[in-house]
Motif scaffolding. Structure first.
Motif, mmCIF file in Angstrom:
data_model
loop_
_atom_site.group_PDB
_atom_site.id
_atom_site.type_symbol
_atom_site.label_atom_id
_atom_site.label_comp_id
_atom_site.label_asym_id
_atom_site.label_seq_id
_atom_site.Cartn_x
_atom_site.Cartn_y
_atom_site.Cartn_z
ATOM 1 N N ALA A 171 0.638 -1.343 0.280
ATOM 2 C CA ALA A 171 -0.204 0.168 -0.190
ATOM 3 C C ALA A 171 0.643 1.578 -0.320
ATOM 4 O O ALA A 171 1.517 1.564 0.421
ATOM 5 N N SER A 172 0.692 2.258 -0.467
ATOM 6 C CA SER A 172 1.090 3.123 -1.099
ATOM 7 C C SER A 172 0.648 4.937 -1.694
ATOM 8 O O SER A 172 -0.533 4.854 -1.799
ATOM 9 N N LYS A 173 0.847 5.981 -1.547
ATOM 10 C CA LYS A 173 0.020 6.841 -2.054
ATOM 11 C C LYS A 173 0.626 7.265 -3.140
ATOM 12 O O LYS A 173 2.134 6.330 -3.643
ATOM 13 N N ILE A 174 0.473 7.633 -4.035
ATOM 14 C CA ILE A 174 1.374 8.766 -5.443
ATOM 15 C C ILE A 174 1.932 9.134 -5.765
ATOM 16 O O ILE A 174 2.582 8.619 -6.250
ATOM 17 N N HIS A 175 2.079 9.631 -4.531
ATOM 18 C CA HIS A 175 3.811 10.424 -4.523
ATOM 19 C C HIS A 175 3.552 11.050 -3.115
ATOM 20 O O HIS A 175 2.812 11.136 -2.237
ATOM 21 N N TYR A 176 5.433 10.564 -2.605
ATOM 22 C CA TYR A 176 5.339 11.197 -1.820
ATOM 23 C C TYR A 176 6.336 12.629 -1.607
ATOM 24 O O TYR A 176 7.426 12.413 -1.869
ATOM 25 N N PHE A 177 5.592 13.656 -1.265
ATOM 26 C CA PHE A 177 6.572 15.159 -1.136
ATOM 27 C C PHE A 177 7.915 15.108 -0.981
ATOM 28 O O PHE A 177 7.822 14.803 0.838
ATOM 29 N N GLY A 178 9.016 15.589 -1.365
ATOM 30 C CA GLY A 178 9.924 15.650 -0.202
ATOM 31 C C GLY A 178 10.725 14.650 -0.324
ATOM 32 O O GLY A 178 11.753 15.563 -0.493
ATOM 33 N N VAL A 179 10.458 13.312 -0.797
ATOM 34 C CA VAL A 179 11.525 12.777 -0.696
ATOM 35 C C VAL A 179 11.426 11.946 -2.111
ATOM 36 O O VAL A 179 12.101 11.215 -2.665
ATOM 37 N N GLY A 180 10.115 12.116 -2.929
ATOM 38 C CA GLY A 180 9.568 11.634 -4.416
ATOM 39 C C GLY A 180 10.099 10.568 -4.713
ATOM 40 O O GLY A 180 9.364 9.871 -6.073
ATOM 41 N N GLY A 181 9.531 9.266 -3.623
ATOM 42 C CA GLY A 181 9.073 8.103 -3.464
ATOM 43 C C GLY A 181 7.524 8.191 -3.968
ATOM 44 O O GLY A 181 6.908 9.368 -4.412
ATOM 45 N N GLY A 182 6.989 7.480 -4.560
ATOM 46 C CA GLY A 182 5.848 6.978 -4.841
ATOM 47 C C GLY A 182 5.114 5.790 -5.764
ATOM 48 O O GLY A 182 5.985 4.962 -5.870
ATOM 49 N N ILE A 183 4.052 5.278 -6.052
ATOM 50 C CA ILE A 183 3.592 3.909 -6.464
ATOM 51 C C ILE A 183 3.602 4.209 -7.886
ATOM 52 O O ILE A 183 4.573 2.769 -8.283
ATOM 53 N N HIS A 184 3.575 4.960 -8.512
ATOM 54 C CA HIS A 184 4.326 4.711 -9.722
ATOM 55 C C HIS A 184 5.622 4.753 -10.373
ATOM 56 O O HIS A 184 6.164 4.028 -11.224
ATOM 57 N N LEU A 185 6.470 5.033 -9.609
ATOM 58 C CA LEU A 185 7.834 5.044 -9.421
ATOM 59 C C LEU A 185 8.142 3.753 -8.608
ATOM 60 O O LEU A 185 8.959 3.661 -10.249
ATOM 61 N N PHE A 186 7.259 3.038 -8.006
ATOM 62 C CA PHE A 186 8.137 2.069 -7.634
ATOM 63 C C PHE A 186 7.797 1.271 -8.689
ATOM 64 O O PHE A 186 8.178 0.125 -9.204
ATOM 65 N N GLU A 187 6.564 1.200 -9.428
ATOM 66 C CA GLU A 187 6.065 0.708 -10.961
ATOM 67 C C GLU A 187 7.000 0.649 -11.614
ATOM 68 O O GLU A 187 7.526 -0.329 -12.370
ATOM 69 N N LYS A 188 7.311 1.658 -11.873
ATOM 70 C CA LYS A 188 8.671 1.069 -13.160
ATOM 71 C C LYS A 188 9.702 1.123 -12.589
ATOM 72 O O LYS A 188 10.624 -0.322 -13.821
#
Length: 320
Positions: A270-287
């Motif tokens: 489970a994740s947020k679409i984007h994490y402000f400040g640290v740059g991660g998120g579901i679509h980046l991890f999916e890629k």
């Protein structure tokens, strides 16, 4: 035998965690985006023999039909010397809920944890006789739900040993004391809250024999498990919430999942679409997962309320 614990119950309505349990974007934005990833040594934690000590002076709250430890009171006790790692004082002095390589947020219950618990019920995920890992467990609510669902084994991992000792273990014991709920499925379906002061713990020893507890960095924990002389078997299910906020950790997380998941196992993340400040998120991890070409991933649920969030399912590409 009756165990009598010195603790207080403060019941909450289902799905209404305290505001301190929700994601603090201000703190998140203040977290440095790029720091060297630390390799914190892995350690296995044993359940203390004196069960009364585990919940002594702890305040217990309820949310979504589950017990969890009141975090602010734990933080106060840690400032008084209960925190050998010093993570609370460092978190306070840095005004941040995340300090890469030092403290990874385990003293909070993050929002997506409840998304994943809801999904388990909605999708009727079966835990019976499964081996389960709650990765980045914090309070261990995901693993506790699996334990209630009659999982064969449930292991809990968090980066910090303080979290395991002061949050995870007490939360597990608090939930296990409600014997009528253990092994009877998820009581969220009936909406029945736990009793205010559970005392009978007849089922507690059996439940605890299913559990192991680990602290340390993911790759270090993986090596500890894989080299274990306790007959380690890979996990049917790995459950993890809000662990992909920092892209610097993606390689370690991906390799840990690949090493510890059974060939026909599944990961629910489970994740947020984007994490402000640290740059991660579901679509980046999916890629990232797609480029590694080890897992098939799919978004099985999207939550649009508030900051957009997702549930991802992962299986090996060559799984049946």
């Amino acid at each position: 035998m009756d165990f009598r614990f010195n603790f207080v119950i403060d019941e909450k309505e289902d799905n209404e965690p305290d505001t301190h349990d929700k994601l603090d974007l201000k703190h998140q934005e203040e977290t440095p985006a790029k720091q060297k990833v630390s390799f914190k040594a892995a350690k296995e934690h044993e359940m203390p023999e004196d069960l009364n000590k585990i919940l002594e002076n702890k305040a217990i709250e309820t949310v979504s039909g589950l017990y969890y430890i009141n975090m602010p009171l734990v933080e106060i006790s840690c400032l008084d010397g209960a925190d050998r790692e010093g993570i609370v004082s460092k978190s306070v002095s840095s005004h941040s809920d995340l300090i890469p390589g030092v403290y990874e947020g385990g003293l909070k219950i993050w929002e997506c944890t409840f998304d994943l618990i809801d999904y388990f019920s909605e999708a009727e995920i079966q835990f019976t006789n499964k081996t389960v890992l709650d990765l980045g467990c914090g309070a261990g609510l995901l693993g506790i739900v699996a334990l209630r669902g009659e999982a064969a084994k449930v292991h809990f991992q968090d980066y910090n040993s303080t979290v395991i000792e002061e949050i995870t273990l007490p939360s597990l014991v608090a939930n296990c004391t409600e014997c009528s709920k253990m092994g009877s499925g998820d009581n969220r379906k009936t909406g029945t809250p736990p009793s205010k002061r559970p005392k009978k713990v007849k089922c507690l020893p059996d439940a605890l024999t299913k559990c192991r507890f680990f602290s340390g960095e993911w790759s270090e924990v993986s090596q500890l498990l894989l080299s274990s002389n306790k007959g380690f078997s890979k996990y049917d299910l790995i459950l993890t919430s809000e662990t992909i906020y920092n892209p610097d950790y993606y390689s370690a997380l991906h390799d840990t999942l690949a090493q510890l998941l059974d060939k026909n196992g599944r990961v629910y993340l489970a994740s947020k679409i984007h994490y402000f400040g640290v740059g991660g998120g579901i679509h980046l991890f999916e890629k990232f997962v797609e480029e590694r070409n080890v897992f098939r991933s799919s978004i099985v649920k999207t939550i649009d309320k508030g900051l957009k969030r997702c549930i991802m399912e992962m299986v090996f590409k060559d799984s049946s």
